[in-house]
Design an enzyme around this catalytic site. Sequence first.
Site, PDB file in Angstrom:
ATOM      1  N   LYS A  99       0.854  -1.196   0.000  1.00  0.00           N
ATOM      2  CA  LYS A  99       0.000   0.000   0.000  1.00  0.00           C
ATOM      3  C   LYS A  99       0.885   1.240   0.000  1.00  0.00           C
ATOM      4  O   LYS A  99       1.841   1.318   0.775  1.00  0.00           O
ATOM      5  CB  LYS A  99      -0.892   0.017   1.239  1.00  0.00           C
ATOM      6  N   ASP A 133      -1.838  -2.084  -4.027  1.00  0.00           N
ATOM      7  CA  ASP A 133      -3.246  -2.168  -3.607  1.00  0.00           C
ATOM      8  C   ASP A 133      -3.880  -0.786  -3.755  1.00  0.00           C
ATOM      9  O   ASP A 133      -3.197   0.227  -3.626  1.00  0.00           O
ATOM     10  CB  ASP A 133      -3.340  -2.563  -2.120  1.00  0.00           C
ATOM     11  N   MET A 134      -5.193  -0.748  -3.994  1.00  0.00           N
ATOM     12  CA  MET A 134      -5.875   0.547  -4.071  1.00  0.00           C
ATOM     13  C   MET A 134      -6.542   0.822  -2.728  1.00  0.00           C
ATOM     14  O   MET A 134      -7.270  -0.017  -2.204  1.00  0.00           O
ATOM     15  CB  MET A 134      -6.907   0.557  -5.200  1.00  0.00           C
ATOM     16  N   GLN A 162     -11.261  -0.489  -8.570  1.00  0.00           N
ATOM     17  CA  GLN A 162     -12.433  -0.896  -7.769  1.00  0.00           C
ATOM     18  C   GLN A 162     -13.732  -0.626  -8.534  1.00  0.00           C
ATOM     19  O   GLN A 162     -14.004   0.512  -8.930  1.00  0.00           O
ATOM     20  CB  GLN A 162     -12.449  -0.082  -6.464  1.00  0.00           C
ATOM     21  N   ARG A 181      -5.407  -5.683 -11.195  1.00  0.00           N
ATOM     22  CA  ARG A 181      -6.258  -6.544 -10.357  1.00  0.00           C
ATOM     23  C   ARG A 181      -7.597  -5.810 -10.264  1.00  0.00           C
ATOM     24  O   ARG A 181      -7.639  -4.621  -9.930  1.00  0.00           O
ATOM     25  CB  ARG A 181      -5.667  -6.702  -8.962  1.00  0.00           C
ATOM     26  N   GLY A 185     -14.265  -3.472  -4.390  1.00  0.00           N
ATOM     27  CA  GLY A 185     -13.956  -2.273  -3.594  1.00  0.00           C
ATOM     28  C   GLY A 185     -14.296  -2.496  -2.135  1.00  0.00           C
ATOM     29  O   GLY A 185     -15.369  -3.005  -1.826  1.00  0.00           O
ATOM     30  N   HIS A 224     -14.264 -13.474  -4.109  1.00  0.00           N
ATOM     31  CA  HIS A 224     -14.700 -14.764  -3.547  1.00  0.00           C
ATOM     32  C   HIS A 224     -16.106 -15.110  -4.023  1.00  0.00           C
ATOM     33  O   HIS A 224     -16.723 -16.045  -3.529  1.00  0.00           O
ATOM     34  CB  HIS A 224     -14.703 -14.689  -2.018  1.00  0.00           C
TER      35      HIS A 224
HETATM   36  P1  FDA Z   1     -18.646 -10.322  -1.837  1.00  0.00           P
HETATM   37  O1  FDA Z   1     -18.113 -10.075  -0.465  1.00  0.00           O
HETATM   38  O2  FDA Z   1     -19.360  -9.214  -2.526  1.00  0.00           O
HETATM   39  O3  FDA Z   1     -19.550 -11.591  -1.771  1.00  0.00           O
HETATM   40  C1  FDA Z   1     -20.443 -11.935  -2.816  1.00  0.00           C
HETATM   41  C2  FDA Z   1     -21.004 -13.310  -2.532  1.00  0.00           C
HETATM   42  O4  FDA Z   1     -19.943 -14.289  -2.653  1.00  0.00           O
HETATM   43  C3  FDA Z   1     -21.564 -13.503  -1.133  1.00  0.00           C
HETATM   44  O5  FDA Z   1     -22.877 -13.047  -1.040  1.00  0.00           O
HETATM   45  C4  FDA Z   1     -21.422 -14.997  -0.952  1.00  0.00           C
HETATM   46  O6  FDA Z   1     -22.457 -15.680  -1.652  1.00  0.00           O
HETATM   47  C5  FDA Z   1     -20.111 -15.297  -1.656  1.00  0.00           C
HETATM   48  N1  FDA Z   1     -18.985 -15.255  -0.711  1.00  0.00           N
HETATM   49  C6  FDA Z   1     -18.135 -14.227  -0.519  1.00  0.00           C
HETATM   50  N2  FDA Z   1     -17.214 -14.527   0.411  1.00  0.00           N
HETATM   51  C7  FDA Z   1     -17.486 -15.776   0.817  1.00  0.00           C
HETATM   52  C8  FDA Z   1     -16.885 -16.651   1.770  1.00  0.00           C
HETATM   53  N3  FDA Z   1     -15.833 -16.293   2.498  1.00  0.00           N
HETATM   54  N4  FDA Z   1     -17.444 -17.885   1.936  1.00  0.00           N
HETATM   55  C9  FDA Z   1     -18.540 -18.273   1.223  1.00  0.00           C
HETATM   56  N5  FDA Z   1     -19.143 -17.465   0.300  1.00  0.00           N
HETATM   57  C10 FDA Z   1     -18.629 -16.246   0.115  1.00  0.00           C
HETATM   58  N6  FDA Z   1     -10.294  -3.995  -2.204  1.00  0.00           N
HETATM   59  C11 FDA Z   1      -9.809  -2.731  -2.379  1.00  0.00           C
HETATM   60  O7  FDA Z   1     -10.549  -1.764  -2.204  1.00  0.00           O
HETATM   61  N7  FDA Z   1      -8.491  -2.557  -2.742  1.00  0.00           N
HETATM   62  C12 FDA Z   1      -7.650  -3.606  -2.969  1.00  0.00           C
HETATM   63  O8  FDA Z   1      -6.480  -3.404  -3.298  1.00  0.00           O
HETATM   64  C13 FDA Z   1      -8.164  -4.932  -2.788  1.00  0.00           C
HETATM   65  N8  FDA Z   1      -7.371  -6.036  -2.998  1.00  0.00           N
HETATM   66  C14 FDA Z   1      -7.931  -7.295  -2.940  1.00  0.00           C
HETATM   67  C15 FDA Z   1      -7.167  -8.425  -3.257  1.00  0.00           C
HETATM   68  C16 FDA Z   1      -7.753  -9.686  -3.271  1.00  0.00           C
HETATM   69  C17 FDA Z   1      -6.910 -10.883  -3.631  1.00  0.00           C
HETATM   70  C18 FDA Z   1      -9.139  -9.833  -2.973  1.00  0.00           C
HETATM   71  C19 FDA Z   1      -9.800 -11.172  -3.020  1.00  0.00           C
HETATM   72  C20 FDA Z   1      -9.878  -8.731  -2.615  1.00  0.00           C
HETATM   73  C21 FDA Z   1      -9.301  -7.465  -2.580  1.00  0.00           C
HETATM   74  N9  FDA Z   1     -10.043  -6.347  -2.216  1.00  0.00           N
HETATM   75  C22 FDA Z   1      -9.506  -5.081  -2.392  1.00  0.00           C
HETATM   76  C23 FDA Z   1     -11.367  -6.497  -1.540  1.00  0.00           C
HETATM   77  C24 FDA Z   1     -12.514  -6.396  -2.526  1.00  0.00           C
HETATM   78  O9  FDA Z   1     -12.658  -5.068  -2.964  1.00  0.00           O
HETATM   79  C25 FDA Z   1     -13.842  -6.823  -1.868  1.00  0.00           C
HETATM   80  O10 FDA Z   1     -14.119  -5.928  -0.819  1.00  0.00           O
HETATM   81  C26 FDA Z   1     -13.846  -8.225  -1.308  1.00  0.00           C
HETATM   82  O11 FDA Z   1     -13.153  -9.119  -2.126  1.00  0.00           O
HETATM   83  C27 FDA Z   1     -15.306  -8.713  -1.135  1.00  0.00           C
HETATM   84  O12 FDA Z   1     -15.941  -8.829  -2.368  1.00  0.00           O
HETATM   85  P2  FDA Z   1     -16.071 -10.250  -3.146  1.00  0.00           P
HETATM   86  O13 FDA Z   1     -16.007  -9.950  -4.602  1.00  0.00           O
HETATM   87  O14 FDA Z   1     -15.015 -11.171  -2.654  1.00  0.00           O
HETATM   88  O15 FDA Z   1     -17.469 -10.836  -2.806  1.00  0.00           O
END
Ligand code: FDA
Length: 304
Positions: A99, A133-134, A162, A181, A185, A224
Amino acid sequence: MIEVISKKFFLRISQSKKLNKAARKWGLKFGAGQVVAGETIDTAIAKVKELNLKGLCCTLDHLGEFVSSKDEAKVATDYCIQTLNAIKKSNVNCNLSLKLTQLGLDIDFDFCLENMKIIVSKAKQYDIFVRIDMENSSRNQITLDLLKELRKEYENVGTVIQAYLFRSEQDVKELSGIPLRLVKGAYKEPVHLAIQDISEIDENYLNIIKIHLLSGTYTAIASHDHVIINKIKEFIKQENIPKSQFEFQMLYGFRNELQLSLVSEGYKVRVYVPYGDDWFGYFMRRLAERPQNVSFALKGFFSK
Ligand code: FDA
């Protein structure tokens, strides 16, 4: 309603400088050890080795944010160099994530740029990619400006876009050719800058992933969310995009089975492995994203 309150609560305390500072003395508490790979580089490298053996690539992040003096930023720069040295020495399949506020972005742009040049040139020597990272929207433009300066000299560096920000579609188009990446967000952003509706964020997320993939640029899809992942798998097949042009990314300790099933289908998966004693802000943002995580945090709290 409770979900909204807990999200706001965890995002607010994730930014508390006081709590972040205090947590460094506590050791990994409240179940944070499930999502943070230890406090030292040795424990983190051991975890990376285990993940590599399962077919997962990694990116290591020495946790830290809110640096307010040049001395602290220099210490953080040294940690990044030590992390690169450890990756090289142990010959693991691993990149570096960091960061810019750790490296003095809030103090002075040129000072932060110099620190980044030290890190990215060492990484280049070792053939390691560095991901910036952002952070929150107040650092968005300055992060992109700094990235553009670095890209004049180095190819082994990229950043994160994001999906919740209104500006992101335009940013992705302008950054075509730079490995990004893409994420939904993680910060609380004001209504005039960011989409607030979850399904609209998802829609824009798919939109920017598709734009970046179709531009032929290497894309990291960091989520995820199995629904998003499945839609992207379909899109990739439909558009004949080679598996070598993208990777999925997930955080350490999240959806381990999904990570492995993607690997077994032949997809590249990278795990983001955070380590270090400055774990509080990172852990609170994870709790904000997924209230279900609170249960293991509480279990951790009561078992300590
Ligand atoms: P989200 O949390 O929106 O979940 C959507 C659905 O997926 C859920 O309703 C559920 O069904 C399923 N799900 C999600 N997590 C689960 C779990 N643990 N178990 C079971 N089901 C699950 N942000 C940022 O602002 N700056 C950055 O630099 C980064 N860098 C970053 C790196 C990496 C490798 C990742 C994975 C994420 C980031 N992020 C980030 C965070 C990102 O912006 C975001 O906040 C999180 O990843 C949550 O969003 P998701 O897309 O994972 O799913």
